[in-house]
Design a protein around this motif. Sequence first.
Motif, PDB file in Angstrom:
ATOM      1  N   VAL A   1      -0.159  11.510   6.447  1.00 43.49           N
ATOM      2  CA  VAL A   1      -1.113  10.558   5.885  1.00 43.49           C
ATOM      3  C   VAL A   1      -1.436   9.543   6.973  1.00 43.49           C
ATOM      4  O   VAL A   1      -0.532   8.993   7.604  1.00 43.49           O
ATOM      5  CB  VAL A   1      -0.526   9.849   4.645  1.00 43.49           C
TER       6      VAL A   1
ATOM      7  N   SER B   1       0.189   9.765  -0.596  1.00 41.44           N
ATOM      8  CA  SER B   1      -0.251   8.402  -0.282  1.00 41.44           C
ATOM      9  C   SER B   1       0.492   7.385  -1.130  1.00 41.44           C
ATOM     10  O   SER B   1       0.927   6.341  -0.636  1.00 41.44           O
ATOM     11  CB  SER B   1      -1.755   8.264  -0.508  1.00 41.44           C
TER      12      SER B   1
ATOM     13  N   VAL C   1      -5.095   9.304  -7.252  1.00 46.56           N
ATOM     14  CA  VAL C   1      -4.580   9.174  -5.893  1.00 46.56           C
ATOM     15  C   VAL C   1      -3.496  10.232  -5.701  1.00 46.56           C
ATOM     16  O   VAL C   1      -2.682  10.465  -6.592  1.00 46.56           O
ATOM     17  CB  VAL C   1      -3.995   7.761  -5.652  1.00 46.56           C
TER      18      VAL C   1
ATOM     19  N   GLY D   1      -3.745   6.102   7.612  1.00 50.20           N
ATOM     20  CA  GLY D   1      -4.594   5.070   7.031  1.00 50.20           C
ATOM     21  C   GLY D   1      -4.848   5.253   5.548  1.00 50.20           C
ATOM     22  O   GLY D   1      -5.916   4.918   5.055  1.00 50.20           O
ATOM     23  N   GLY D   2      -3.869   5.815   4.829  1.00 51.25           N
ATOM     24  CA  GLY D   2      -4.005   6.012   3.393  1.00 51.25           C
ATOM     25  C   GLY D   2      -4.678   7.302   2.986  1.00 51.25           C
ATOM     26  O   GLY D   2      -4.797   7.589   1.795  1.00 51.25           O
ATOM     27  N   SER D   3      -5.131   8.103   3.951  1.00 49.58           N
ATOM     28  CA  SER D   3      -5.798   9.373   3.634  1.00 49.58           C
ATOM     29  C   SER D   3      -5.000  10.551   4.192  1.00 49.58           C
ATOM     30  O   SER D   3      -4.497  10.493   5.318  1.00 49.58           O
ATOM     31  CB  SER D   3      -7.200   9.409   4.248  1.00 49.58           C
TER      32      SER D   3
ATOM     33  N   PHE E   1       2.568   4.161  -0.035  1.00 44.71           N
ATOM     34  CA  PHE E   1       2.168   2.848  -0.538  1.00 44.71           C
ATOM     35  C   PHE E   1       3.349   2.136  -1.186  1.00 44.71           C
ATOM     36  O   PHE E   1       3.484   0.917  -1.072  1.00 44.71           O
ATOM     37  CB  PHE E   1       1.030   2.957  -1.552  1.00 44.71           C
TER      38      PHE E   1
ATOM     39  N   THR F   1       0.836   2.781   5.052  1.00 46.66           N
ATOM     40  CA  THR F   1      -0.396   3.540   4.832  1.00 46.66           C
ATOM     41  C   THR F   1      -0.455   4.788   5.705  1.00 46.66           C
ATOM     42  O   THR F   1      -1.334   5.613   5.535  1.00 46.66           O
ATOM     43  CB  THR F   1      -1.643   2.670   5.119  1.00 46.66           C
ATOM     44  N   SER F   2       0.483   4.908   6.629  1.00 49.63           N
ATOM     45  CA  SER F   2       0.536   6.095   7.494  1.00 49.63           C
ATOM     46  C   SER F   2       1.971   6.585   7.578  1.00 49.63           C
ATOM     47  O   SER F   2       2.911   5.791   7.602  1.00 49.63           O
ATOM     48  CB  SER F   2       0.023   5.759   8.901  1.00 49.63           C
TER      49      SER F   2
ATOM     50  N   ARG G   1       5.050   0.161   1.189  1.00 47.57           N
ATOM     51  CA  ARG G   1       4.129  -0.720   1.919  1.00 47.57           C
ATOM     52  C   ARG G   1       3.674  -0.121   3.247  1.00 47.57           C
ATOM     53  O   ARG G   1       3.524  -0.825   4.246  1.00 47.57           O
ATOM     54  CB  ARG G   1       4.736  -2.102   2.109  1.00 47.57           C
TER      55      ARG G   1
END
Length: 173
Positions: A39, A13, A9, A41-43, A17, A22-23, A20
């Motif tokens: 980032v 990201s 990963v 949605g985690g991507s 994370f 994801t963006s 907590r």
Amino acid sequence: FGVRRLAIVDSASLCLFSHRLTSGVVVNIGFGKTFIVPVLGGSIVRSAVRHLELSGMELTQHMANLLHHAGHDCSWRPEFGGDEIPPITVARNIKEAGLEAFPTSLHDHFGHSPLAIGQVLRRTDPPTKQVRFGGATFELGWERFVCAEFVFHETGGEDEGDLPLHRGVMQAV
């Protein structure tokens, strides 16, 4: 190796994370370059990643210069403890413990460029902060705020790598 599972990963990201989220936008001031990584949605949004030529080493060198002009001796001495280290490493450790951004632009606060180091260090009204390094204490004044001004300083460069940090972040968003 007996590994049953493996996840690779990206660090941007993982940084989000750990909070907590994801963006968001992750700014990594690395040794040789600064990366601005959006980032969603985690991507990673790869097309929006930006890099700046600003580096942690450049900031350390700038801080070493500021400390020298402010009269601080960064030469290793026994009270630091541990093994002997070069002055640039002492400056880096002081930078990492003491550097911060002033709540407003130093240019607006001073009425002149905060990069005019002589004028800045002659001021008699610095908010001070003590930074401990081993058994030694460094009392920092305005010099602790100037590196942050350097990060946000408008150079007038048009190239992506020459942008101040806030402009690079806005481009990435």
